[in-house]
Write an enzyme that holds these catalytic residues in place. Structure first.
Site, PDB file in Angstrom:
ATOM      1  N   GLY A  82      -9.842  35.919  25.131  1.00 51.73           N
ATOM      2  CA  GLY A  82     -10.691  37.029  24.705  1.00 51.73           C
ATOM      3  C   GLY A  82     -11.245  36.754  23.329  1.00 51.73           C
ATOM      4  N   SER A  83     -11.579  37.802  22.624  1.00 54.74           N
ATOM      5  CA  SER A  83     -12.231  37.636  21.325  1.00 54.74           C
ATOM      6  C   SER A  83     -11.237  37.206  20.249  1.00 54.74           C
ATOM      7  CB  SER A  83     -12.889  38.951  20.925  1.00 54.74           C
ATOM      8  OG  SER A  83     -11.899  39.944  20.813  1.00 54.74           O
ATOM      9  N   GLU A 109      -5.612  24.866  28.270  1.00 58.14           N
ATOM     10  CA  GLU A 109      -5.414  25.254  29.668  1.00 58.14           C
ATOM     11  C   GLU A 109      -5.996  24.163  30.552  1.00 58.14           C
ATOM     12  OE1 GLU A 109      -7.132  29.308  29.769  1.00 58.14           O
ATOM     13  OE2 GLU A 109      -5.083  30.038  29.682  1.00 58.14           O
ATOM     14  N   CYS A 156     -17.792  31.802  26.665  1.00 56.14           N
ATOM     15  CA  CYS A 156     -17.281  31.378  25.346  1.00 56.14           C
ATOM     16  C   CYS A 156     -17.827  30.005  24.983  1.00 56.14           C
ATOM     17  CB  CYS A 156     -15.764  31.350  25.376  1.00 56.14           C
ATOM     18  SG  CYS A 156     -15.122  30.391  26.745  1.00 56.14           S
ATOM     19  N   GLU A 195     -21.054  35.308  17.917  1.00 56.08           N
ATOM     20  CA  GLU A 195     -21.334  34.972  19.316  1.00 56.08           C
ATOM     21  C   GLU A 195     -22.436  35.890  19.821  1.00 56.08           C
ATOM     22  OE1 GLU A 195     -17.264  35.507  20.977  1.00 56.08           O
ATOM     23  OE2 GLU A 195     -17.784  33.734  22.129  1.00 56.08           O
ATOM     24  N   GLU A 212      -7.029  31.542  23.864  1.00 59.96           N
ATOM     25  CA  GLU A 212      -8.366  31.010  24.176  1.00 59.96           C
ATOM     26  C   GLU A 212      -9.351  32.032  23.639  1.00 59.96           C
ATOM     27  OE1 GLU A 212      -9.097  28.154  25.423  1.00 59.96           O
ATOM     28  OE2 GLU A 212      -7.180  27.479  26.227  1.00 59.96           O
ATOM     29  N   LEU A 213      -9.977  31.729  22.503  1.00 51.04           N
ATOM     30  CA  LEU A 213     -10.730  32.757  21.780  1.00 51.04           C
ATOM     31  C   LEU A 213     -12.241  32.469  21.772  1.00 51.04           C
ATOM     32  CD1 LEU A 213      -8.085  33.157  18.919  1.00 51.04           C
ATOM     33  CD2 LEU A 213      -8.217  34.380  21.095  1.00 51.04           C
ATOM     34  N   TRP A 268     -13.497  39.975  30.711  1.00 52.95           N
ATOM     35  CA  TRP A 268     -14.316  40.369  31.863  1.00 52.95           C
ATOM     36  C   TRP A 268     -15.321  39.286  32.271  1.00 52.95           C
ATOM     37  CZ3 TRP A 268     -19.069  39.685  29.963  1.00 52.95           C
ATOM     38  CH2 TRP A 268     -19.236  39.847  28.582  1.00 52.95           C
ATOM     39  N   ASN A 269     -15.538  38.266  31.415  1.00 53.04           N
ATOM     40  CA  ASN A 269     -16.692  37.400  31.704  1.00 53.04           C
ATOM     41  C   ASN A 269     -16.447  36.418  32.852  1.00 53.04           C
ATOM     42  OD1 ASN A 269     -15.026  35.843  30.082  1.00 53.04           O
ATOM     43  ND2 ASN A 269     -16.722  34.813  29.048  1.00 53.04           N
ATOM     44  N   LYS A 328      -2.766  41.513  32.726  1.00 52.25           N
ATOM     45  CA  LYS A 328      -3.567  42.681  32.355  1.00 52.25           C
ATOM     46  C   LYS A 328      -5.028  42.237  32.291  1.00 52.25           C
ATOM     47  CE  LYS A 328      -5.550  44.424  29.049  1.00 52.25           C
ATOM     48  NZ  LYS A 328      -6.714  44.932  29.815  1.00 52.25           N
ATOM     49  N   ALA A 360      -9.270  42.679  32.210  1.00 45.98           N
ATOM     50  CA  ALA A 360     -10.169  43.528  31.428  1.00 45.98           C
ATOM     51  C   ALA A 360     -10.497  44.805  32.199  1.00 45.98           C
ATOM     52  CB  ALA A 360     -11.456  42.773  31.125  1.00 45.98           C
ATOM     53  N   SER A 361     -10.683  45.893  31.474  1.00 43.50           N
ATOM     54  CA  SER A 361     -10.956  47.192  32.121  1.00 43.50           C
ATOM     55  C   SER A 361     -12.282  47.186  32.866  1.00 43.50           C
ATOM     56  CB  SER A 361     -11.010  48.305  31.077  1.00 43.50           C
ATOM     57  OG  SER A 361      -9.829  48.313  30.351  1.00 43.50           O
TER      58      SER A 361
HETATM   59  P1  NAP Z   1     -11.766  41.255  24.174  1.00 39.98           P
HETATM   60  O1  NAP Z   1     -12.415  42.508  23.783  1.00 39.98           O
HETATM   61  O2  NAP Z   1     -10.978  40.518  23.164  1.00 39.98           O
HETATM   62  O3  NAP Z   1     -10.845  41.623  25.436  1.00 39.98           O
HETATM   63  C1  NAP Z   1     -10.102  40.656  26.122  1.00 39.98           C
HETATM   64  C2  NAP Z   1      -8.891  41.313  26.760  1.00 39.98           C
HETATM   65  O4  NAP Z   1      -8.066  41.835  25.729  1.00 39.98           O
HETATM   66  C3  NAP Z   1      -9.235  42.481  27.684  1.00 39.98           C
HETATM   67  O5  NAP Z   1      -8.325  42.467  28.753  1.00 39.98           O
HETATM   68  C4  NAP Z   1      -9.002  43.680  26.780  1.00 39.98           C
HETATM   69  O6  NAP Z   1      -8.685  44.854  27.465  1.00 39.98           O
HETATM   70  C5  NAP Z   1      -7.800  43.195  25.993  1.00 39.98           C
HETATM   71  N1  NAP Z   1      -7.598  43.918  24.745  1.00 39.98           N
HETATM   72  C6  NAP Z   1      -8.510  44.519  23.952  1.00 39.98           C
HETATM   73  N2  NAP Z   1      -7.898  45.070  22.883  1.00 39.98           N
HETATM   74  C7  NAP Z   1      -6.578  44.820  23.011  1.00 39.98           C
HETATM   75  C8  NAP Z   1      -5.432  45.131  22.238  1.00 39.98           C
HETATM   76  N3  NAP Z   1      -5.515  45.813  21.107  1.00 39.98           N
HETATM   77  N4  NAP Z   1      -4.224  44.706  22.668  1.00 39.98           N
HETATM   78  C9  NAP Z   1      -4.125  44.015  23.813  1.00 39.98           C
HETATM   79  N5  NAP Z   1      -5.175  43.678  24.600  1.00 39.98           N
HETATM   80  C10 NAP Z   1      -6.384  44.078  24.196  1.00 39.98           C
HETATM   81  O7  NAP Z   1     -12.797  40.213  24.755  1.00 39.98           O
HETATM   82  P2  NAP Z   1     -13.907  40.427  25.859  1.00 39.98           P
HETATM   83  O8  NAP Z   1     -15.036  41.167  25.262  1.00 39.98           O
HETATM   84  O9  NAP Z   1     -13.290  40.962  27.105  1.00 39.98           O
HETATM   85  O10 NAP Z   1     -14.315  38.917  26.180  1.00 39.98           O
HETATM   86  C11 NAP Z   1     -15.255  38.224  25.451  1.00 39.98           C
HETATM   87  C12 NAP Z   1     -14.571  37.315  24.441  1.00 39.98           C
HETATM   88  O11 NAP Z   1     -13.692  36.434  25.105  1.00 39.98           O
HETATM   89  C13 NAP Z   1     -15.565  36.422  23.721  1.00 39.98           C
HETATM   90  O12 NAP Z   1     -15.221  36.346  22.363  1.00 39.98           O
HETATM   91  C14 NAP Z   1     -15.375  35.068  24.397  1.00 39.98           C
HETATM   92  O13 NAP Z   1     -15.759  33.973  23.620  1.00 39.98           O
HETATM   93  C15 NAP Z   1     -13.926  35.097  24.683  1.00 39.98           C
HETATM   94  N6  NAP Z   1     -13.599  34.137  25.753  1.00 39.98           N
HETATM   95  C16 NAP Z   1     -12.934  33.001  25.418  1.00 39.98           C
HETATM   96  C17 NAP Z   1     -12.645  32.062  26.396  1.00 39.98           C
HETATM   97  C18 NAP Z   1     -11.937  30.789  26.059  1.00 39.98           C
HETATM   98  O14 NAP Z   1     -11.480  30.134  26.984  1.00 39.98           O
HETATM   99  N7  NAP Z   1     -11.815  30.408  24.816  1.00 39.98           N
HETATM  100  C19 NAP Z   1     -13.026  32.310  27.722  1.00 39.98           C
HETATM  101  C20 NAP Z   1     -13.687  33.487  28.023  1.00 39.98           C
HETATM  102  C21 NAP Z   1     -13.967  34.399  27.028  1.00 39.98           C
HETATM  103  P3  NAP Z   1      -9.813  45.976  27.726  1.00 39.98           P
HETATM  104  O15 NAP Z   1     -10.779  45.377  28.654  1.00 39.98           O
HETATM  105  O16 NAP Z   1      -9.065  47.099  28.326  1.00 39.98           O
HETATM  106  O17 NAP Z   1     -10.410  46.303  26.387  1.00 39.98           O
END
Ligand code: NAP
Length: 495
Positions: free
Chosen positions: A245-246, A475, A301, A398, A267-268, A167-168, A191, A193-194
């Site tokens: 994501g995370s 990327e 991130c 984080e 990308e975590l 979502w960020n 898909k 973020a919600s």
């Molecule tokens: P997140 O909780 O990991 O969610 C990311 C995505 O994964 C969302 O679309 C989420 O859907 C989905 N998701 C959650 N649980 C899942 C599952 N069991 N199976 C499949 N998909 C699932 O992360 P976030 O809170 O949205 O984002 C913040 C994190 O992203 C931070 O850790 C940040 O550092 C990281 N990030 C990394 C980068 C990079 O380039 N390295 C860039 C931006 C952000 P829902 O929304 O429906 O839960």
């Protein structure tokens, strides 16, 4: 510090939510989800529900794979020049609509409009960059060392790609995947973020207008990402998972993708060190830190998560930096003068509160902020903490918010060791006037990206990604981003 009042709520109709969020975007059509439930989208500045979107089930996931499969051959065979022109049109439309898109991002994510405008420009750039890449995909040709045959290497689209985004950066994290995938000739299922689905759907409508054929990009929102994603990855036609994501969710998805041996780009999370040596230009370092810490209110991130300042300048640095942080205007994302918007959810504020309380309990001093203001909205005040203990939770987690912890250090060797004492390795920042030391520390620090005397690393023309548990793959960049969506095919031939 007072939090600004929300400006008169913008008429949501002007975004035409109902025209693009009433259905899932599958096969070029807006379709109802198989189930009846809807996902609420909340404005983090007011806590008001601003829209609802469909909640896809596993049946919808299967329909999305069918649509992506039906479109695959046509898109793969579309001449690169034509694909390039469509991508270029996506770029142009995003720039034309940038103010509307920025306002929408700001509304559903909460980020300050100035950050949202920056995101739209960054997100659009992935289309321009990959429009240029689409016509430059070339193979290799060589003679086998034995002299018996020729080696031909052809790069082919990898197949159907599942893209999962956070979502960020609701626009940029999606276009950073969609643009190179389409340039490579792949069809995709996104898909988002919600919390921030509206930007993804608004962009889907824009891609269609730009000429992206039905089924090439499919978008579905779901409140059950686990089963829906597992279903997508179980289809043997899906050959790529690109996730941002995370780290925790990334680990689970790697295990899921392993079942069908699907190629993964990850990308975590990050835990970026921001290192300021005694010889640094203090004003430039503070300017850089304001960007590295406060872009997106710290919800990035790449955000500076641990700020190491050498002891000779530590106190002067802390004083000047605190003045800048305390002066930031906190308010609703869509207000024109906001510099720090709300966090994404109440849960995010609670996490920040927990990390700050833990640091204080271990001896940290609050130089400014240090709390969530009263009232509606998921706000947290810009905060500076000094004398933070390395044993604090925030030194290894984080923060993802507007909190800047300062740590004091003495020597170069010491700061390199503590900077690397983390499971993460995404970004790092170094400020010094000694370019030799800057390059030496840059090469020793365990990170996929290093900013030397700069507060920003992201650039579509540069490879973005992390080492250690911050990710796999890159990327953007010259060839790196697009290569993630292609397979090398080697043909041995004699003539
Ligand atoms: P997140 O909780 O990991 O969610 C990311 C995505 O994964 C969302 O679309 C989420 O859907 C989905 N998701 C959650 N649980 C899942 C599952 N069991 N199976 C499949 N998909 C699932 O992360 P976030 O809170 O949205 O984002 C913040 C994190 O992203 C931070 O850790 C940040 O550092 C990281 N990030 C990394 C980068 C990079 O380039 N390295 C860039 C931006 C952000 P829902 O929304 O429906 O839960």
């Amino acid at each position: 510090m007072n939090v600004n009042q929300h400006p008169s709520q913008p008429g949501h109709d002007r975004f035409g939510f109902s025209s693009f969020s009433d259905g899932l975007y599958i096969g070029g059509a807006w379709r109802s989800a198989a189930g009846e439930s809807r996902i609420q989208v909340i404005d983090p500045s007011t806590e008001a529900v601003i829209a609802t979107v469909p909640d896809a089930t596993v049946a919808d996931a299967a329909a999305a794979v069918e649509a992506a499969a039906s479109a695959a051959e046509g898109w793969r065979e579309t001449p690169p020049r034509k694909r390039s022109e469509i991508l270029r049109r996506c770029f142009e439309l995003m720039i034309e609509r940038s103010e509307t898109l920025a306002t929408l991002i700001s509304l559903e994510n909460g980020k300050a409009l100035r950050d949202a405008r920056g995101e739209v420009a960054y997100a659009a750039e992935f289309f321009r960059w990959n429009a240029e890449e689409a016509v430059r995909i070339s193979g290799e040709f060589g003679i086998a060392p034995s002299g018996t045959n020729r080696i031909v290497v052809d790069y082919q689209p990898i197949g159907i790609c599942v893209l999962i985004t956070p979502w960020n950066f609701p626009a940029a994290m999606a276009t950073r995947k969609i643009a190179p995938a389409l340039a490579a000739g792949c069809t995709v299922i996104l898909k988002p973020a919600s919390e921030t689905p509206l930007t993804a759907y608004a962009l889907a409508a824009l891609y269609e207008e730009a000429g992206v054929p039905p089924g090439v990009v499919n978008v579905l929102t779901t409140s059950t990402p686990g089963p829906v994603t597992a279903n997508l990855l179980a289809d043997p036609r899906v050959r790529k998972l690109s996730f941002t994501g995370s780290t925790g969710v990334g680990r689970m998805l790697l295990a899921e993708a392993a079942k069908n041996v699907i190629s993964c780009s990850m990308e975590l999370g990050g835990n970026a060190p921001f290192i300021v040596f005694d010889d640094a230009d203090i004003d430039a370092a503070i300017e850089g830190l304001m960007v590295a810490k406060m872009r997106n209110a710290g919800e990035a991130c790449t955000a500076a998560n641990r700020i190491y300042v050498q002891s000779g300048i530590h106190d002067a640095f802390a004083e000047k930096f605190t003045q800048r942080m305390a002066a930031l205007r906190v308010g609703p994302g869509v207000a024109s003068d906001t510099e720090c918007g709300p966090m994404i959810t109440r849960k995010a504020v609670e996490k920040i509160d927990r990390l700050v309380a833990d640091a204080i309990s271990r001896g940290a001093r609050v130089l400014c902020g240090g709390q969530a203001p009263a009232g509606r909205g998921f706000f947290y005040l810009p905060t500076v903490l000094a004398d933070v203990s390395p044993a604090s939770d925030m030194s290894c987690e984080e923060i993802f918010g507007p909190v800047a912890p300062l740590y004091r250090f003495e020597s170069e060797a010491e700061v390199v060791a503590i900077a690397n004492d983390t499971e993460y390795g995404l970004a790092a920042y170094i400020y010094t006037r000694d370019i030799g030391r800057g390059m030496r520390v840059a090469s020793k620090v365990e990170a996929g990206m290093v900013a030397l005397n700069r507060g920003l690393v992201s650039d579509p023309a540069a490879p973005f990604g992390g080492v250690k548990q911050s990710g796999l793959g890159r990327e953007g960049g010259q060839h790196h981003g697009i290569a993630e969506f292609m397979e090398a095919k080697y043909i041995a031939t004699s003539f």
